[in-house]
Design an enzyme around this catalytic site. Structure first.
Site, PDB file in Angstrom:
ATOM      1  N   LEU A  45       0.856  -1.188   0.000  1.00 46.84           N
ATOM      2  CA  LEU A  45       0.000   0.000   0.000  1.00 46.84           C
ATOM      3  C   LEU A  45       0.888   1.233   0.000  1.00 46.84           C
ATOM      4  O   LEU A  45       1.774   1.369   0.850  1.00 46.84           O
ATOM      5  CB  LEU A  45      -0.912   0.010   1.232  1.00 46.84           C
ATOM      6  CG  LEU A  45      -1.703  -1.267   1.505  1.00 46.84           C
ATOM      7  CD1 LEU A  45      -2.601  -1.077   2.736  1.00 46.84           C
ATOM      8  CD2 LEU A  45      -2.540  -1.666   0.296  1.00 46.84           C
ATOM      9  N   ALA A  83       2.035  -1.720   4.449  1.00 46.87           N
ATOM     10  CA  ALA A  83       1.768  -0.302   4.196  1.00 46.87           C
ATOM     11  C   ALA A  83       3.085   0.451   4.290  1.00 46.87           C
ATOM     12  O   ALA A  83       3.835   0.286   5.262  1.00 46.87           O
ATOM     13  CB  ALA A  83       0.762   0.243   5.205  1.00 46.87           C
ATOM     14  N   CYS A  84       3.362   1.278   3.302  1.00 41.09           N
ATOM     15  CA  CYS A  84       4.611   2.058   3.293  1.00 41.09           C
ATOM     16  C   CYS A  84       4.666   2.975   4.510  1.00 41.09           C
ATOM     17  O   CYS A  84       3.737   3.747   4.775  1.00 41.09           O
ATOM     18  CB  CYS A  84       4.689   2.907   2.034  1.00 41.09           C
ATOM     19  SG  CYS A  84       6.019   4.126   2.081  1.00 41.09           S
ATOM     20  N   ILE A  85       5.776   2.896   5.240  1.00 42.26           N
ATOM     21  CA  ILE A  85       5.848   3.641   6.508  1.00 42.26           C
ATOM     22  C   ILE A  85       5.770   5.146   6.306  1.00 42.26           C
ATOM     23  O   ILE A  85       5.094   5.849   7.079  1.00 42.26           O
ATOM     24  CB  ILE A  85       7.116   3.229   7.300  1.00 42.26           C
ATOM     25  CG1 ILE A  85       7.112   3.864   8.689  1.00 42.26           C
ATOM     26  CG2 ILE A  85       8.396   3.589   6.552  1.00 42.26           C
ATOM     27  CD1 ILE A  85       8.101   3.241   9.650  1.00 42.26           C
ATOM     28  N   ALA A  88       2.229   6.058   5.473  1.00 45.36           N
ATOM     29  CA  ALA A  88       1.322   5.749   6.577  1.00 45.36           C
ATOM     30  C   ALA A  88       1.434   6.780   7.701  1.00 45.36           C
ATOM     31  O   ALA A  88       0.420   7.270   8.215  1.00 45.36           O
ATOM     32  CB  ALA A  88       1.598   4.344   7.102  1.00 45.36           C
TER      33      ALA A  88
END
Lengths: 138, 116, 93, 138, 93, 116
Positions: A45, A83-85, A88
């Site tokens: 994501l 999910a890409c940090i 996010a």
């Protein structure tokens, strides 16, 4: 009907649920890939797509709950959801670790999604035979 | 002193059109005069025979058909944009009025808003 | 099963600049698959696509544009997956 | 310089922070309105704009924290900040009441924002002398 | 202080369909204020706007387009607020 | 076997361009060959003299100037789009190569991706 050798997919979703059709189209695609005997290695994501990993989304009961449908799909087929940090954290999607680090009042990451860096995307691209992106429309 | 809510985004690919409809119906519910203008790719909301069950979304055809009953004064559609999308009058939901999106049209409303 | 050079997945309406860009870039050995809002550009894409043109059936039906232009070949998600395996490259616009 | 009679504003934000410039442009506008002696009655978050009310957004420390800047501005000037309930629930923005009602694991609404219906927008439009919208760009 | 009929706040780049629509709809007694990505359309808007054209200074400077076309009148947020009070109607595109 | 990351959205109004840059720099950090293509309104990322401090954002001018050092193979820009936005070669950041966005260009890359 299908090519005999199975393929593996990394799926990237950059559109948010309830703002775009991307999570839905991606789920339909992923289900069809599994049905055809292929493997889905990873769902990544990125950008607004991270909202798909929200544990707090509460759409009306007569509308599909895309985060929960994705969560069930990932668990059923043991697929990693990442999910890409950077995406996010800016957008208010945090796990318990980030909650502590940033001293936030809560965490809201839906299992089995995890938060990790773009390296997961790079790795997915290299490991899978195909990477398919689902972006927001207009 | 009527409000014009403009929908220029196509159906199903996003939520802005639905959120614009909600705005129009809210105004009507509070007895505020309101009309809807569909232009650009937004005219595709008005096509007859949509089956959004295939993408697990709800049809707005009934809502739009009932718009006059809810108190929405008019459903306007840009005629050039309807042509561009191959929407002949027979393809359009009933109770749609074809208009030109020009300065005169907007001058007839005291407020104009998009949902996003 | 013919090989596809590039499969272009196009989900933008014809109003979006990426719609035109995709059709400009797609060559004769490529396939353009219209999904989501992209199916609203069926007529425009039919006129200008140099390669093969396909459209996703669920998105066509949702928007009610399936019946009007009966010329395009439609696919379901199973066929979409197969297309991605037959293409050397997949670009999502 | 300014017209002598003060105006009152309702500000509507439909673009999310870190996806659009809307929250920033709206804050600059609201600050200028207060400085000019006008009143800001209400800020209404709609569509993707509801993400501005996230208590969990954690941008890098060298970037502006738009939710917190908006929160401080609203508190300083006693301005009502309202996130549309329908937009908020779909997008995973909930207060404690909605958390209980939907049996969710947490709430994530930043004070002083509240969650309410579109009636707040209708009321704002009627009460304020000007309603100004800030949408996402492209 | 002249009255403005409608103040159009335009934050879309010229690639976005709403950019052209805004300029089509803005009449000679209107003012178009370019903000955010809208300032990238300064040249296009100068050519086609029938009313007054303004651009927000902070957004021009951010994008480095201020100096190239020195003809447009720029405003800051204080002036933007004043414009909204002088306009009978404000439309954000 | 190089990847082309395409940026077609303008700077500062949204985050998609920055997120595309992050993708390119990540690939380069993992020694994956990558080039950047700026087209459409995205060419405005390449204009000299941007002062994004006025909108409290960070400049990407230095990042882009250092792209070759980070391992990004090329910064490509669509020449027609540069013309459309009044970007003459003297206005562009150094190390930008003007290209035509056509089938041949894309055929030179094994992967092409947008950030959103």
């Amino acid at each position: 009907m299908q090519d005999s050798s199975p393929f593996s997919f990394t799926i990237v979703i950059t559109g948010a649920p309830y703002s775009s059709q991307a999570p839905q189209s991606a789920l339909n695609f992923a289900e069809a890939a599994i049905k055809a005997g292929h493997r889905v290695d990873r769902v990544f994501l990125y950008g607004d797509g991270v909202h798909l990993a929200s544990a707090l989304a509460s759409p009306p009961s007569d509308e599909p709950h895309w985060p929960r449908e994705w969560s069930a799909f990932l668990e059923k087929h043991c697929i990693a959801g990442v999910a890409c940090i950077a995406s996010a954290l800016r957008r208010g999607l945090v796990d318990e670790g980030e909650q502590k680090r940033y001293e936030l009042s809560a965490s809201n990451l839906l299992t089995p999604f995890i938060i990790a860096g773009l390296g997961e995307w790079v790795e997915g691209r290299m490991a899978s035979s195909r990477t398919v992106y689902f972006h927001g429309s207009d | 002193m009527s409000t014009l809510i403009v929908i220029d985004q196509p159906p199903y690919g996003g939520w802005a059109g639905r959120e614009a409809l909600d705005m129009a119906f809210s105004l009507a519910a509070f007895d505020q005069p309101v009309s809807l203008l569909f232009c650009g790719a937004g005219v595709n909301w008005l096509r007859k025979g949509q089956e959004p069950g295939t993408v697990r979304q709800k049809s707005v055809e009934k809502n739009l058909a009932a718009a006059p009953i809810f108190g929405v004064e008019a459903l306007l559609a840009d005629s050039d944009d309807c042509n561009r999308y191959g929407l002949e009058p027979g393809h359009l939901l009933d109770s749609v009025t074809l208009v030109r999106t020009d300065p005169q049209l907007f001058a007839g409303y005291s407020h104009t808003a998009f949902a996003g | 099963m013919t090989e596809i050079k590039t499969l272009h997945i196009l989900n933008k309406s014809p109003e979006h600049p990426r719609f035109t860009r995709c059709l400009t870039v797609a060559g004769p050995e490529d396939t353009v698959l219209l999904i989501e809002n992209g199916v609203l550009g069926l007529v425009a894409a039919s006129a200008s696509a140099s390669g093969k043109l396909l459209a996703l059936d669920a998105d066509l039906a949702a928007r009610g544009v399936g019946n009007q232009s009966g010329t395009v070949e439609t696919v379901d998600y199973d066929a979409m997956v197969e297309l991605t395996t037959r293409a050397q490259q997949v670009i999502s616009w």
